[in-house]
Design an enzyme around this catalytic site. Structure first.
Site, mmCIF file in Angstrom:
data_model
loop_
_atom_site.group_PDB
_atom_site.id
_atom_site.type_symbol
_atom_site.label_atom_id
_atom_site.label_comp_id
_atom_site.label_asym_id
_atom_site.label_seq_id
_atom_site.Cartn_x
_atom_site.Cartn_y
_atom_site.Cartn_z
ATOM 1 N N GLY A 165 65.188 21.373 17.082
ATOM 2 C CA GLY A 165 65.642 19.998 17.291
ATOM 3 C C GLY A 165 66.789 19.576 16.398
ATOM 4 O O GLY A 165 67.100 18.396 16.296
ATOM 5 N N LYS A 186 57.412 19.019 25.091
ATOM 6 C CA LYS A 186 56.809 18.217 24.019
ATOM 7 C C LYS A 186 56.277 16.899 24.593
ATOM 8 O O LYS A 186 55.799 16.887 25.725
ATOM 9 C CB LYS A 186 57.836 17.996 22.894
ATOM 10 C CG LYS A 186 58.501 19.311 22.477
ATOM 11 C CD LYS A 186 59.333 19.216 21.247
ATOM 12 C CE LYS A 186 59.935 20.584 20.961
ATOM 13 N NZ LYS A 186 60.597 20.652 19.672
ATOM 14 N N GLU A 202 55.273 21.966 15.177
ATOM 15 C CA GLU A 202 54.942 20.531 15.146
ATOM 16 C C GLU A 202 53.425 20.327 15.079
ATOM 17 O O GLU A 202 52.948 19.375 14.476
ATOM 18 C CB GLU A 202 55.566 19.834 16.366
ATOM 19 C CG GLU A 202 57.082 19.709 16.199
ATOM 20 C CD GLU A 202 57.883 19.765 17.480
ATOM 21 O OE1 GLU A 202 57.309 19.593 18.566
ATOM 22 O OE2 GLU A 202 59.101 19.989 17.388
ATOM 23 N N HIS A 257 52.593 25.860 17.610
ATOM 24 C CA HIS A 257 53.940 25.297 17.479
ATOM 25 C C HIS A 257 54.063 24.637 16.101
ATOM 26 O O HIS A 257 53.101 24.050 15.605
ATOM 27 C CB HIS A 257 54.204 24.277 18.597
ATOM 28 C CG HIS A 257 55.641 23.885 18.649
ATOM 29 N ND1 HIS A 257 56.185 22.974 17.778
ATOM 30 C CD2 HIS A 257 56.661 24.323 19.424
ATOM 31 C CE1 HIS A 257 57.482 22.860 18.034
ATOM 32 N NE2 HIS A 257 57.799 23.668 19.026
ATOM 33 N N ASN A 293 59.773 23.748 26.745
ATOM 34 C CA ASN A 293 58.703 23.046 26.034
ATOM 35 C C ASN A 293 59.094 21.573 26.019
ATOM 36 O O ASN A 293 59.965 21.166 25.255
ATOM 37 C CB ASN A 293 58.590 23.604 24.604
ATOM 38 C CG ASN A 293 57.626 22.797 23.759
ATOM 39 O OD1 ASN A 293 56.840 21.998 24.279
ATOM 40 N ND2 ASN A 293 57.682 22.998 22.443
ATOM 41 N N SER A 300 66.895 25.001 19.039
ATOM 42 C CA SER A 300 68.235 24.580 19.461
ATOM 43 C C SER A 300 68.910 25.555 20.428
ATOM 44 O O SER A 300 70.133 25.739 20.377
ATOM 45 C CB SER A 300 69.132 24.304 18.244
ATOM 46 O OG SER A 300 68.598 23.231 17.486
ATOM 47 N N GLU A 304 60.329 30.798 16.077
ATOM 48 C CA GLU A 304 61.018 29.510 16.028
ATOM 49 C C GLU A 304 61.219 29.089 14.577
ATOM 50 O O GLU A 304 60.325 28.464 13.977
ATOM 51 C CB GLU A 304 60.201 28.439 16.752
ATOM 52 C CG GLU A 304 59.954 28.736 18.212
ATOM 53 C CD GLU A 304 59.716 27.459 19.010
ATOM 54 O OE1 GLU A 304 60.442 27.226 19.972
ATOM 55 O OE2 GLU A 304 58.812 26.682 18.632
#
Ligand code: PGA
Length: 254
Positions: A175, A11, A99, A97, A9, A215, A169
């Site tokens: 991250g 991003k 985000e 996701h 991914n 991660s 996730e």
């Protein structure tokens, strides 16, 4: 046997030049036999999808989108629809996701609509779910994930979600360099599989692929992917360099 998936991914990263550099480097190091046992997917920004498709047209690598509009068409400036993705041959798309949920306040109901648009256009969703650190610390993580899946996915007909891929996730792992331990991830993956078994039957649950994201790196991927209910990874930072994505692919074939 469920085939493992190694999905990058990207991003909002990379220029066109960097995308082309990645494609060349990844093609150089990856042999056809590397791509036989696990599936490789790259979820890239919309503007690079066609470029990546042309670079990887002869390789068994799937190019997918990171998001889709819940609307079919019309006055939604800046949005990209499922029919548009279909028209350029995109067959996979990330939905929900964390985000998107956080910065674009996407709700479970909206994500449900997105899943319907993808179904109508024969695009396979990679549906993301996961809890915040506070929710885990309060012991509420199973409830949070269950509600995300029930509200957006299992409230649809089985016909509509039959091809879905789930990505667990945990938000605190994305991250941060702090991945869920293989035990923590396995525990949640088994929970998700059981939820699908209860709602859609044992056979459905047995073939459902559940990816772990947060991660993932060349250092931890092998121990995560070795667990019974972890069918691969959705990888952010470590998918940006061809070499590290390749190491993760190799660990999935281990
Ligand atoms: P990360 O991102 O691997 O950089 O933690 C994963 C994701 O957000 O999909």
């Amino acid at each position: 046997m469920r085939k493992k998936i190694v999905a990058g991914n990207w991003k909002m990263n990379k220029s066109l030049k960097e995308v082309e550099h990645f494609a060349k480097a990844f093609i150089d190091i990856t042999s056809d036999s590397d791509l036989k046992r696990s599936e490789v997917m790259l979820f890239a920004p919309y503007i690079f999808l066609s470029t990546l498709q042309s670079h990887f047209s002869k390789k068994n690598i799937i190019i997918g989108a990171q998001d889709v509009s819940e609307h079919e068409k019309g006055a939604y400036t800046g949005e990209v629809s499922a029919p548009m993705l279909k028209s350029i041959g995109i067959k996979y798309c990330i939905v929900g996701h964390s985000e998107r949920r956080k910065y674009h306040t996407e709700t479970n109901d909206q994500l449900r609509e997105k899943l319907i648009r993808l179904y109508e256009n024969k695009i396979t969703p990679v549906f993301c779910c996961g809890e915040q650190l506070e929710e885990r610390n309060n012991g509420n993580h199973f409830n949070v994930v269950r509600n995300q899946i029930i509200d957006s996915v299992l409230s649809l007909s089985e016909e509509m979600y039959k091809n879905i891929i789930i990505a667990y996730e945990p938000i605190w792992a994305i991250g941060t360099g702090v991945n869920a331990s293989p035990d923590e991830a396995q525990e949640m993956h088994a929970f998700i599989r059981q939820l699908f078994s209860d709602e859609a039957g044992k056979e459905f649950a047995a073939q459902l692929r559940i990816l772990y994201g947060g991660s993932v790196s060349p250092e931890n991927s092998e121990s995560l992917f070795a667990r019974k209910d972890i069918d691969g990874g959705l990888i952010g930072g470590a998918s940006l360099a061809a070499e590290s994505l390749y190491s993760i692919l190799q660990s999935s074939n281990a």
